[in-house]
Scaffold this active site. Structure first.
Site, PDB file in Angstrom:
ATOM      1  CE  LYS A 158    -134.493 -14.875  -4.094  1.00  0.00           C
ATOM      2  NZ  LYS A 158    -135.824 -14.939  -4.729  1.00  0.00           N
ATOM      3  CE1 TYR A 171    -134.474 -18.187  -8.172  1.00  0.00           C
ATOM      4  CE2 TYR A 171    -132.151 -18.081  -8.702  1.00  0.00           C
ATOM      5  CZ  TYR A 171    -133.340 -17.450  -8.443  1.00  0.00           C
ATOM      6  OH  TYR A 171    -133.392 -16.095  -8.448  1.00  0.00           O
ATOM      7  CG  ASN A 201    -139.814 -16.362  -7.007  1.00  0.00           C
ATOM      8  OD1 ASN A 201    -138.826 -16.780  -6.410  1.00  0.00           O
ATOM      9  ND2 ASN A 201    -139.747 -15.473  -7.984  1.00  0.00           N
ATOM     10  NE  ARG A 251    -141.343 -21.370  -9.530  1.00  0.00           N
ATOM     11  CZ  ARG A 251    -140.623 -20.258  -9.392  1.00  0.00           C
ATOM     12  NH1 ARG A 251    -141.082 -19.105  -9.835  1.00  0.00           N
ATOM     13  NH2 ARG A 251    -139.448 -20.277  -8.801  1.00  0.00           N
ATOM     14  CD  GLU A 274    -143.489 -12.691  -7.054  1.00  0.00           C
ATOM     15  OE1 GLU A 274    -143.224 -11.499  -7.218  1.00  0.00           O
ATOM     16  OE2 GLU A 274    -143.085 -13.601  -7.807  1.00  0.00           O
TER      17      GLU A 274
END
Lengths: 320, 347
Positions: free
Chosen positions: B318, B38, B226, B224, B266
Site C-alpha cells: 500500500k 484481506y 478497499n 466491497r 474505495e
C-alpha cells in the site's frame, strides 16, 4: 437467486410450431419493458403445478431489441418430470408465470473473426437470439440447422426470411447430415463455433473441432439437462440438521428447496456450477449428470451439482 | 446528499479539498474491527440507510462538481486515461444507460433523463449539460458513450468483457486511482490485472472472486470496500505521475501527519451489463485526513490500532512504509486503550 427477484409475466401468445414444440410469448404483468438481455441468454420459468413447483431454464429466442415480450420455445419432453408437460398442457393465453432475470452462459465471443452456429432441433432457440445480435455487426457468420424433417423445423420461415443464404438446413428424413469434418476443417483462423442440440451432436462437434486443432476457447456449446429420474434416497443437510427424502421423480435441488432450505442456483441445468455443493458422507455412489465438473472432479466424489445430479445410496450428507 | 457542492475545492496544487462534518460522519470506514486482513468481502449492493454512501447505486456527494473538473484536467493532459477497445461499444452504451438511469432516478433535482424510443434527452444541472442524442448512435454524442458519461460521474470505471471463462480489462476511465494504470493493464485477464497484490493470491481470494464474478447476475450488483492511504487529498496518484506525488511521502512527520495523511477508501461496485454481458467495475474514491477522521473518537482508536499492527507485506504494497510510523504516532494520543464497539458506525 431467490423468488423475491422474479418478474411476474402473462402468456400473451402460444403457437404450436412443430408437433413437439410450442412457442410462447410472455409480457410483464406490470406492463412496460422486460429487462435488456444479450443473445444466448436463458430465463428460469417458475411454474406453480398442482402439487409442486417446477423451475425450468428456457432460452430467450426473440430479439434483444424488442423488450415488450420475451419469447421461448418449449419442446414436450417424453420423459418429462412435469415442467414441459405443464407448459404444453396447462398454460393457456392469460396464464401467469414467474420468471427470473436473464442469464447468459452462451454468449457470442466479441473478438471472433467469424461465427459458425450449429443447431439441432430445439437447440435453435438460443441461436435465434444470437443471430439478432449478429445482424448488422459486420462479422461474417453462417448457420447450420439440422432437424428430423421439414415439419420439425421450428422457426424456419423466420430464419429463411432473415438469414437468406447464410442458412443451411439439413433434414434427417432425407438423409442430409451436417458434414462436420469439412465444415470445421475449412474455417479461417479466429472463427468461433457455437453448438446447441442433442448431446450426441454437441459431443461430436467438440470432438471434431478438437481433432481439427481448434482451441477450446473457440468452441462454445450449451445443453440444459433435465434432472433425470432415479432411485429414491435420503439426504441429510449437515448445517441445517434436517433429513430430506428425495423421491424418484424429483431432483435433489427441488427436494432440498421443498424442505425450506435455499440453495444458490442460476441455470438448474448442470451448466453454470453455481449450486456446487460439498459431499460430506455417502454410503453409495454419486450419479453426476452435470456438464460443469471435470471427469476428475466427478471421480473424486466429494462434491455434487444438486440441480441435475443425484445419488444411488441410502444416505447422502451434504454441507448445506 | 444535499445540493450543496464544494465548487472550488482542488485535489492538486493548494489541495483545498475538505470534508464537511456531515461528509465525515458518512465516510465509509473499511475497518469493522481493530485489525485488517484481506478477505472476499463482497456483499449485495443493496440500498443502505438514508444519507449513507450506499443509499443509491452511485453516490453523488458534495465533491461531485470538483471531482468532475479534476477528471477533465487529468484527461486534457493525458487522454489515454480513457480507453476502450473496439469490441466494447455495446458495453459502453450499457454503462451510459446504467449511470444515466441511476442518477436521474436517485437525484431528480440534479439530473433528468427523458426517452422517446431511442431518442434520449439528458440534463445534468450541476455541470450545466443539456444533451439530446440517439441511444446506440455514437455520432450523436460529442464523445464515445463511456467517455461521455464517466466525465459526469465520480470515481473510476473499468469494463471487463467476459469470455473464455475469464474477465478481460478492455475499457475504462481511470483518473482517480491508487497507483495503477489502465494504459498498462488494458487487455489483461482478471488475475494478470491483480498480479501485484500480495498474499491474496495465496489465500485463494482471486480464484473465489473470479468464480463469483463470472456468475454475477443482471439486476443483482455487488460491492466491497478497499483502502490505502495517500499524502494530501490527491485523487490522481497514478504511476504515470509518480514523480509528482511519490516524494510527498518523505515529507510526513508525526507533527504534520494529521493534515497530510489521508485514508483513501474505495467503494467498489460491480454490475452485470445487459446487452454486452460484460461487467462494469466502479471504483469510487473517498478521502479523509487523519485530523478529520479523529473527530470521531471510535474511528481514531480503531485506525490507530489497524495501522500499528498491519501486516508488513500490506504496509509495503500500500506504499505506507515511509510514513506509517508517523501516522501511528500522530494518532496515538487519541487512543486511550478503551474498547471499540463492533461495526463501523461512528457511534
Amino acid at each position: 437467486m431467490n423468488d423475491a427477484q422474479t418478474i411476474a409475466v402473462e402468456v400473451i401468445g402460444i403457437e404450436q410450431v412443430t408437433p413437439q414444440i410450442k412457442h410462447f410469448k410472455l409480457a410483464a404483468v406490470a406492463g412496460g419493458s422486460l429487462p435488456v438481455f444479450s443473445g444466448g441468454s436463458h430465463i428460469i420459468v417458475v411454474m406453480q403445478g398442482a402439487d409442486r413447483i417446477h423451475k425450468n431454464p428456457y432460452s430467450l429466442l426473440g430479439s434483444p431489441q424488442q423488450l415488450d415480450t420475451y419469447e421461448i420455445g418449449v419442446r414436450r419432453m417424453e420423459e418429462s418430470r412435469g415442467g414441459s408437460h405443464f407448459m404444453h398442457d396447462r398454460v393457456v393465453i392469460g396464464s401467469r408465470l414467474e420468471i427470473a432475470h436473464p442469464v447468459n452462459l452462451f454468449g457470442l465471443d466479441k473478438i471472433a473473426r467469424k461465427h459458425v452456429l450449429i443447431a439441432g432441433g430445439i437447440g435453435i432457440t438460443p441461436i435465434l437470439a444470437q443471430l439478432e445480435d449478429l445482424h448488422g455487426g459486420g462479422v461474417p457468420y453462417e448457420l447450420h440447422y439440422s432437424v428430423r424433417s421439414a415439419e420439425h423445423a421450428a422457426f424456419l420461415e423466420r430464419l429463411r426470411r432473415r438469414e437468406g443464404d447464410r442458412l443451411h438446413t439439413y433434414y434427417d428424413s432425407e438423409g442430409q447430415m451436417i458434414g462436420f469434418e469439412t465444415l470445421l476443417a475449412t474455417q479461417p483462423l479466429g472463427t468461433h463455433v457455437y453448438v446447441c442440440g442433442p448431446a450426441g451432436m454437441i459431443n461430436h462437434v467438440i470432438a471434431t473441432a478438437k481433432a481439427c486443432g481448434w482451441p477450446d476457447s473457440h468452441i462454445h456449446w450449451e445443453q440444459f439437462s433435465a434432472p433425470p429420474v432415479g432411485d429414491a434416497f435420503e439426504v441429510f443437510l449437515a448445517r441445517s440438521k434436517i433429513s430430506v427424502q428425495v423421491p424418484p421423480d424429483q431432483s435433489l435441488l427441488e427436494s432440498i428447496e421443498a424442505a425450506g432450505v435455499e440453495v444458490p442456483y442460476l441455470c438448474r441445468g448442470g451448466v453454470c456450477g453455481f449450486c456446487h455443493t460439498r459431499v460430506l458422507e455417502l454410503d453409495g455412489d454419486l450419479i453426476h449428470n452435470d456438464h460443469f465438473l471435470s471427469e476428475a472432479d466427478k471421480a473424486k466424489g466429494n462434491s455434487i451439482m444438486p440441480c441435475v445430479s443425484r445419488a444411488h445410496c441410502k444416505r447422502l450428507v451434504l454441507d448445506l | 446528499m444535499s445540493a450543496v457542492f464544494n465548487l472550488h475545492e482542488t485535489f492538486r496544487d493548494d489541495f483545498s479539498y475538505r470534508n464537511s462534518a456531515r461528509a465525515i460522519r458518512r465516510f465509509p470506514l473499511p475497518f469493522s474491527e481493530d485489525s485488517y486482513m484481506y478477505s472476499v468481502n463482497i456483499e449485495p449492493h443493496l440500498p443502505g440507510p438514508p444519507g449513507s454512501v450506499t443509499e443509491f447505486a452511485f453516490d453523488v456527494d458534495e465533491h461531485y462538481v470538483a471531482e468532475c473538473r479534476e477528471r477533465a484536467i487529468v484527461l486534457a493532459a493525458e487522454p489515454l486515461r480513457y480507453q476502450a477497445l473496439p469490441h466494447m461499444m455495446s458495453s459502453q452504451w450499457d454503462c451510459l444507460e446504467l449511470i444515466m438511469e441511476s442518477l436521474a432516478r436517485d437525484y431528480p433535482t440534479h439530473f433528468s433523463l427523458a426517452k422517446q424510443g431511442n431518442r434520449w434527452h439528458w440534463i445534468n444541472r450541476p455541470l450545466q449539460i443539456d444533451q439530446h442524442f440517439t441511444f446506440g448512435d455514437t455520432a450523436t454524442l460529442p464523445r464515445q458513450p463511456l467517455d461521455y458519461i464517466t466525465r459526469q460521474a465520480q470515481g473510476d470505471f473499468v469494463v471487463m468483457d467476459q469470455r473464455e471463462g475469464d474477465l478481460w480489462t478492455e475499457a475504462g476511465m481511470v483518473t482517480t486511482q491508487a497507483d495503477w494504470s489502465l494504459d498498462f493493464d488494458l487487455g489483461m485477464t482478471f488475475k494478470e490485472w491483480h498480479g501485484p497484490v500480495p498474499l491474496a493470491h495465496e489465500l485463494g481470494v482471486f480464484d473465489r472472486a473470479l468464480k463469483f464474478l463470472l456468475n454475477l447476475r443482471l439486476g443483482q450488483p455487488v460491492r466491497r470496500l478497499n483502502w490505502t492511504m495517500t499524502i494530501h487529498p490527491r485523487l490522481d496518484t497514478s504511476p504515470e505521475n509518480y514523480p509528482q506525488w511519490g516524494t510527498d511521502r518523505a515529507t510526513v512527520t508525526a507533527q504534520n501527519a494529521g493534515d497530510l495523511v489521508h485514508l483513501r477508501v474505495e467503494l467498489q461496485g460491480l454490475w452485470r451489463l445487459p446487452r454486452s454481458n460484460a461487467i462494469v467495475f466502479g471504483i469510487r474514491c473517498y478521502l479523509v485526513s487523519l485530523r478529520e477522521l479523529a473527530t470521531v473518537p471510535k474511528w481514531a482508536r480503531r485506525v490507530h490500532r489497524v495501522l500499528k499492527d498491519l501486516h508488513p507485506a500490506l504496509v509495503d504494497y500500500k506504499g505506507l512504509t515511509r510514513y506509517r510510523d508517523a501516522a501511528v504516532e500522530w494518532l496515538a494520543p487519541f487512543d486511550d486503550g478503551s474498547p471499540t464497539t463492533p461495526g463501523t458506525a461512528p457511534e
